[in-house]
Design a protein around this motif. Structure first.
Motif, PDB file in Angstrom:
ATOM      1  N   VAL A  14       1.243  -1.106  -0.383  1.00  0.00           N
ATOM      2  CA  VAL A  14      -0.466  -0.325   0.251  1.00  0.00           C
ATOM      3  C   VAL A  14       0.747   0.936   0.564  1.00  0.00           C
ATOM      4  O   VAL A  14       0.419   2.508  -0.536  1.00  0.00           O
ATOM      5  N   LYS A  15       2.393   1.644   0.601  1.00  0.00           N
ATOM      6  CA  LYS A  15       2.832   2.504   0.827  1.00  0.00           C
ATOM      7  C   LYS A  15       3.694   2.742  -0.589  1.00  0.00           C
ATOM      8  O   LYS A  15       3.647   3.525  -0.898  1.00  0.00           O
TER       9      LYS A  15
ATOM     10  N   LYS B 206      10.585   6.156  -9.315  1.00  0.00           N
ATOM     11  CA  LYS B 206      10.787   5.304  -9.661  1.00  0.00           C
ATOM     12  C   LYS B 206      11.107   3.653  -9.231  1.00  0.00           C
ATOM     13  O   LYS B 206      10.684   2.828  -8.805  1.00  0.00           O
ATOM     14  N   GLY B 207      12.425   4.148  -8.849  1.00  0.00           N
ATOM     15  CA  GLY B 207      13.800   2.506  -8.464  1.00  0.00           C
ATOM     16  C   GLY B 207      13.172   2.595  -7.181  1.00  0.00           C
ATOM     17  O   GLY B 207      12.739   1.544  -6.532  1.00  0.00           O
ATOM     18  N   LEU B 208      12.550   3.567  -5.815  1.00  0.00           N
ATOM     19  CA  LEU B 208      12.476   3.579  -4.413  1.00  0.00           C
ATOM     20  C   LEU B 208      10.760   2.515  -4.645  1.00  0.00           C
ATOM     21  O   LEU B 208      10.366   1.674  -3.926  1.00  0.00           O
TER      22      LEU B 208
ATOM     23  N   LEU C 255       8.216  -4.799  -4.850  1.00  0.00           N
ATOM     24  CA  LEU C 255       9.073  -6.005  -4.998  1.00  0.00           C
ATOM     25  C   LEU C 255       9.317  -6.556  -3.337  1.00  0.00           C
ATOM     26  O   LEU C 255       8.460  -7.338  -3.199  1.00  0.00           O
ATOM     27  N   PHE C 256       9.578  -5.232  -2.288  1.00  0.00           N
ATOM     28  CA  PHE C 256       9.736  -6.134  -0.955  1.00  0.00           C
ATOM     29  C   PHE C 256       8.394  -6.406  -0.225  1.00  0.00           C
ATOM     30  O   PHE C 256       8.571  -7.906   0.166  1.00  0.00           O
TER      31      PHE C 256
END
Length: 195
Positions: free
Chosen positions: A102-103, A111-113, A119-120
């Motif tokens: 959700v976060k 975009k990368g974060l 994915l985490f």
């Protein structure tokens, strides 16, 4: 101004003791629950029996019976946790995974974060589903991992306490004192307005 690091030290000691007991000596934790449950049962029985001998007409007898049931429940807690450890860990990981997903979807991250956090969260969700519907008995492995994580958190708290004590030990020497009204007072007590 000195910062108090006592809370970090106490938390680190508690985490270290709990982590070692949880990971390597789980029988000790079970015995603690057994002893607490036995104390509750004996105390409740004595309360119930003492109310029978008094003039209350057994008014504390229901409270004694409830206390005995609570004591039995406390004694049963280690067996429940041992048998349902995978499910409990899976539910906790599932909650954390949903929060991470959700976060990731709601935040304005680069975009990368955003992709990394998404994915985490998905990896945690898959792990939680595996733990909940685990056909194998991974309770011992999970108990060991949780204990080791507690030990790592204890080491982190010891490190924070060390850093705080190092910062508290540093003395900044200055001939001038700056007060909160933006005036500088030197050793001759001469004041001048700071720009």
């Amino acid at each position: 101004m000195k910062i108090d690091n006592t809370g970090y030290i106490i938390k680190a000691i508690l985490l270290l003791v709990c982590g070692i007991l949880f990971a390597f000596f789980p029988g000790v934790i079970s015995w603690v629950f057994y002893i607490i449950g036995a104390i509750i049962i004996i105390g409740s029985l004595l309360t119930g029996l003492s109310s029978l001998g008094g003039g209350d007409g057994g008014s504390l007898l229901p409270a004694g019976a409830v206390g005995v049931l609570i004591g039995l429940l406390v004694i049963y807690i280690p067996k429940f946790i041992a048998s349902k450890m995978s499910v409990i860990a899976g539910i906790i990981l599932g909650i954390i995974a949903i929060t991470q997903i959700v976060k990731a979807l709601s935040k304005e991250l680069t975009k990368g974060l955003k992709v990394f956090q998404l994915l985490f969260g998905i990896a945690l969700l898959v792990s939680s589903v595996f733990l909940i519907f685990n056909p194998f008995h991974g309770g011992k492995v999970i108990r060991l991992i949780i204990g080791l994580v507690m030990i790592v958190f204890a080491a982190f708290n010891f490190y924070v306490a060390y850093v705080i004590s190092e910062r508290n030990g540093e003395v900044i020497e200055s001939n001038n004192i700056v007060d909160t009204n933006a005036y500088e007072v030197n050793e001759n007590n001469d004041q001048r307005l700071l720009k």
